[in-house]
Design a protein around this motif. Structure first.
Motif, mmCIF file in Angstrom:
data_model
loop_
_atom_site.group_PDB
_atom_site.id
_atom_site.type_symbol
_atom_site.label_atom_id
_atom_site.label_comp_id
_atom_site.label_asym_id
_atom_site.label_seq_id
_atom_site.Cartn_x
_atom_site.Cartn_y
_atom_site.Cartn_z
ATOM 1 N N UNK A 191 13.191 -1.121 8.186
ATOM 2 C CA UNK A 191 12.065 -0.366 7.647
ATOM 3 C C UNK A 191 12.150 -0.349 6.132
ATOM 4 N N UNK A 192 11.075 -0.668 5.484
ATOM 5 C CA UNK A 192 11.026 -0.677 4.021
ATOM 6 C C UNK A 192 10.727 0.739 3.530
ATOM 7 N N UNK A 193 11.767 1.581 3.540
ATOM 8 C CA UNK A 193 11.577 2.975 3.142
ATOM 9 C C UNK A 193 11.128 3.089 1.688
ATOM 10 N N UNK A 194 11.723 2.286 0.811
ATOM 11 C CA UNK A 194 11.376 2.371 -0.612
ATOM 12 C C UNK A 194 9.929 1.966 -0.837
ATOM 13 N N UNK A 195 9.503 0.882 -0.199
ATOM 14 C CA UNK A 195 8.117 0.455 -0.346
ATOM 15 C C UNK A 195 7.143 1.496 0.168
ATOM 16 N N UNK A 196 7.459 2.096 1.331
ATOM 17 C CA UNK A 196 6.588 3.136 1.888
ATOM 18 C C UNK A 196 6.482 4.329 0.949
ATOM 19 N N UNK A 197 7.623 4.731 0.374
ATOM 20 C CA UNK A 197 7.620 5.865 -0.550
ATOM 21 C C UNK A 197 6.806 5.559 -1.801
ATOM 22 N N UNK A 198 6.986 4.370 -2.360
ATOM 23 C CA UNK A 198 6.264 4.011 -3.589
ATOM 24 C C UNK A 198 4.757 3.930 -3.346
ATOM 25 N N UNK A 199 4.353 3.375 -2.208
ATOM 26 C CA UNK A 199 2.921 3.295 -1.898
ATOM 27 C C UNK A 199 2.335 4.694 -1.764
ATOM 28 N N UNK A 200 3.034 5.562 -1.037
ATOM 29 C CA UNK A 200 2.531 6.924 -0.835
ATOM 30 C C UNK A 200 2.426 7.678 -2.162
ATOM 31 N N UNK A 245 10.885 -7.286 0.322
ATOM 32 C CA UNK A 245 11.296 -6.608 1.555
ATOM 33 C C UNK A 245 11.222 -7.548 2.747
ATOM 34 N N UNK A 246 12.140 -7.353 3.690
ATOM 35 C CA UNK A 246 12.138 -8.166 4.906
ATOM 36 C C UNK A 246 10.970 -7.816 5.802
ATOM 37 N N UNK A 247 10.664 -6.518 5.911
ATOM 38 C CA UNK A 247 9.529 -6.044 6.714
ATOM 39 C C UNK A 247 8.651 -5.153 5.826
ATOM 40 N N UNK A 248 7.858 -5.738 4.934
ATOM 41 C CA UNK A 248 7.048 -4.937 4.021
ATOM 42 C C UNK A 248 6.015 -4.097 4.758
ATOM 43 N N UNK A 249 5.720 -2.907 4.214
ATOM 44 C CA UNK A 249 4.725 -2.031 4.816
ATOM 45 C C UNK A 249 3.356 -2.706 4.810
ATOM 46 N N UNK A 250 2.978 -3.276 3.679
ATOM 47 C CA UNK A 250 1.758 -4.077 3.564
ATOM 48 C C UNK A 250 2.195 -5.486 3.193
ATOM 49 N N UNK A 251 2.327 -6.397 4.167
ATOM 50 C CA UNK A 251 2.826 -7.750 3.873
ATOM 51 C C UNK A 251 1.996 -8.441 2.805
ATOM 52 N N UNK A 252 2.596 -8.842 1.685
ATOM 53 C CA UNK A 252 1.817 -9.473 0.610
ATOM 54 C C UNK A 252 1.090 -10.741 1.038
ATOM 55 N N UNK A 253 1.651 -11.484 2.011
ATOM 56 C CA UNK A 253 1.004 -12.740 2.390
ATOM 57 C C UNK A 253 -0.364 -12.513 3.028
#
Length: 628
Positions: A191-200, A245-253
């Motif tokens: 889980x990409x906790x850091x990415x989720x936190x930054x987006x929120x 991130x291995x499993x990004x919250x919003x996959x950039x691709x």
């Protein structure tokens, strides 16, 4: 199929209803709790912030964990939040409980679409998306009407929060007994906790700016600039984190896909129209035409009917013929025309039937677009990314609605204050301007003439200005959907896996060949580079002697599969000079092997197969599915 969908739609209806049902009840609620004008804004913003910021996170979790369990968790969070809101004894408690309620609402909005996508093919999904859209439309527009009726009844405002609890509880029981969604098991869940936190955090900062700017602080104040700058900086950091991130919250691709980008842009602007029209039309009927809360809700029926008809008819036709773009073009065109008519027609004295026609066009537009934009994206995305893709489109629609309502609300307050002050001055009663233009919502019944007429006229012109701003945004949505490339809806739950592409003729895959069909187990997986699918990557399979057994090429999403013999083979992957090599043992049931490409080298052709042996994971029943 009917029972689980009934439970799902029931839960979604209650969740969306709760976001609008309090709009007509807030003056009474804050009066009883002793709330201030500042707290009024927070009660509205708290749930919207939580709902919008959590939507993509719920969607990503649905790609990793049990969708059924997540739906039940979202309903449970919403239930607890609703009960606590109804029991609140002070405004600060209510604001905190609204955040909890918003988290549940975000999950319900996101997961309803993901679950439908997991059990129904895109070809059949159109009709169910129609039901989903109809439910959401009725909940959004009918919420203020129901809230007004409850507030005016002996039940009191607390039942605005309690009314949905029984339905949500029933839906939870129905889903527990009837919903069965297959969960793809993964051994490398992260889980990409850091990415989720930054987006929120980044999204919340920008939404706070649009919600509170011009009210709690000036638009050009240090607080305003800090929220803008801080929010944008955090979102930039989120992009950097998501790319790694291995499993990004919003996959950039996903943003490489044209359909996804255009549908997201259109959803953003449709969100402004959907939420803005319902909220400000209710104010128009009450403050510019003198209607009661209940009457204002009834006067929006043309829009409700338009939404209901368009969503269901479009959904049925999409499922029957498999084509969707024409309905998106029709919907955004209808939305643009309807908002334009509202901008041109709305005054405090215009005949109601003219406004009814404009509202019907807006309803037709919203009904034909909001869920079908999600459907267009789901049709192009693999099942493993369905949650993230669906929730991202929903996220941008909610973001457009939240930011649009806040921004248009600020415009409304500014225009009303200006026109009221000038109208009072022209009437020679400018000394009373502050009493009715100081930012408070006026009580028309308490205002004497001619002040009452001046205030009603001011609201009529201000709300017309709001729709004059919203109409060009709907036009941008129309332009976006016009550039969509229509792909016929597929008849499978997931994207069909690519068949081996033969590079050499005749085919040399495996040691045997029978009329062009090669027997043997399947080696399959996904090729990635820097976390993105390496579309078109070349795979070469060698035996232990170095002889080539065959080649294939990955599809646009990085998926590949090739038939080989059992035993030890060497695999060489290459994409734009980015090599990777593995020695693997292929069992009879096949092998799943995901590959991350290494850095580019000057001469990839000279790369030697590493001596280390890699034993992959045996393939499961759905051969070719990417589980990395």
């Amino acid at each position: 199929m009917v029972l689980p969908l009934t439970g799902l739609l029931m839960a979604l209806f209650v969740g969306v209803l709760s976001s609008t049902i309090v709009s007509n009840a807030l003056p009474r609620i804050l009066g009883d709790l002793g709330g201030t004008q500042a707290e009024y804004t927070w009660v509205v913003s708290a749930s919207l912030l939580a709902m919008t910021a959590s939507t993509p996170i719920w969607g990503k979790l649905a790609d990793l964990y049990s969708k059924k369990l997540l739906v039940q968790a979202a309903i449970g969070i919403f239930l607890v939040g609703s009960v606590l809101c109804g029991l609140a004894t002070e405004t600060s408690q209510l604001i905190g409980f609204r955040v909890l309620q918003g988290l549940g609402m975000g999950g319900l909005q996101s997961l309803a679409q993901v679950v439908i996508a997991a059990i129904i093919t895109p070809r059949e999904r159109g009709r169910y998306m129609g039901y989903l859209s109809a439910i959401m439309s009725v909940a959004v527009v009918g919420g203020p009407l129901l809230g007004g009726v409850i507030v005016d009844s002996p039940l009191g405002w607390r039942w605005c929060f309690f009314v949905g609890v029984p339905l949500a509880a029933i839906s939870l029981l129905v889903l527990q007994r009837t919903l069965n969604v297959t969960t793809e098991k993964r051994d490398d869940v992260s889980i990409d906790y850091l990415g989720a936190l930054l987006i929120a955090v980044g999204v919340s900062a920008l939404l706070l700016w649009t919600s509170l700017g011009g009210k709690q602080f000036a638009w050009g104040s240090p607080t305003s600039l800090g929220l803008i700058g801080g929010g944008l900086l955090v979102l930039v950091l989120a992009v950097v984190v998501e790319r790694r991130a291995k499993e990004p919250v919003i996959p950039p691709f996903l943003f490489r896909d044209r359909t996804f980008v255009l549908a997201t842009v259109a959803s953003l602007f449709v969100g402004v129209a959907m939420f803005g029209s319902t909220i400000f039309l209710s104010q128009y009927f009450q403050l510019s035409r003198g209607a009661s809360a209940t009457e204002a809700g009834l006067m929006t029926l043309p829009m409700i009917v338009g939404m209901f008809l368009a969503s269901n008819i479009a959904g049925q036709l999409i499922s029957r013929f498999g084509r969707w773009k024409r309905y998106l073009v029709f919907g955004t065109a209808s939305l643009t025309v309807g908002l334009t008519l509202e901008a041109l027609l709305i005054t405090s004295t215009v005949p109601y039937w003219q406004i009814a026609i404009a509202m019907a066009l807006v309803g037709l537009g919203v009904g034909a677009t909001q869920q079908n934009l999600v459907l267009a994206v789901q049709n192009t995305v693999a099942l493993r990314n369905m949650g993230a893709a669906s929730s991202t489109v929903t996220f941008f629609r909610s973001l457009g609605g939240s930011a649009g309502v806040a921004g248009l609300g600020a415009l409304l307050a500014s225009v009303v204050a200006s026109r009221t002050a000038s109208g009072l001055a022209d009437a020679g009663i400018g000394g009373q301007a502050n009493a009715v233009s100081g930012g408070q919502v006026p009580n028309l019944a308490e205002l004497p003439e001619p002040i009452r007429s001046i205030v009603m006229d001011s609201y009529g012109h201000a709300i017309a200005d709001i729709f004059a701003v919203a109409a060009p945004l709907a036009l941008l949505a129309l332009i976006a959907v016009s550039f969509l490339r229509e792909k016929p809806l597929r008849d499978t739950i997931d994207i069909e896996q690519p068949r081996p592409e033969r590079i050499d003729e005749p085919a040399t895959v495996g040691r045997h060949q029978t009329n062009g069909v090669t027997p043997g187990p399947v080696l399959h997986g996904t090729v990635r580079a820097d976390g993105f699918p390496a579309g078109g990557a070349m795979l070469t399979v060698l035996d232990t002697d170095g002889s080539e057994l065959g080649r294939t090429r990955a599809d646009d999403t990085g998926l590949y599969q090739i038939q080989v013999d059992t035993g030890t083979v060497s695999t060489i992957y290459n994409w734009n000079g980015r090599p990777a090599a593995h020695r693997v043992t292929v069992p009879v049931e096949g092998l799943h092997l995901d590959v991350d490409l290494g850095p580019a080298r000057d001469d990839p052709a000279t790369d030697r197969v590493p001596a280390v042996s890699v034993i992959g994971t045996p393939a499961r029943d759905n051969v070719g599915a990417d589980r990395g």
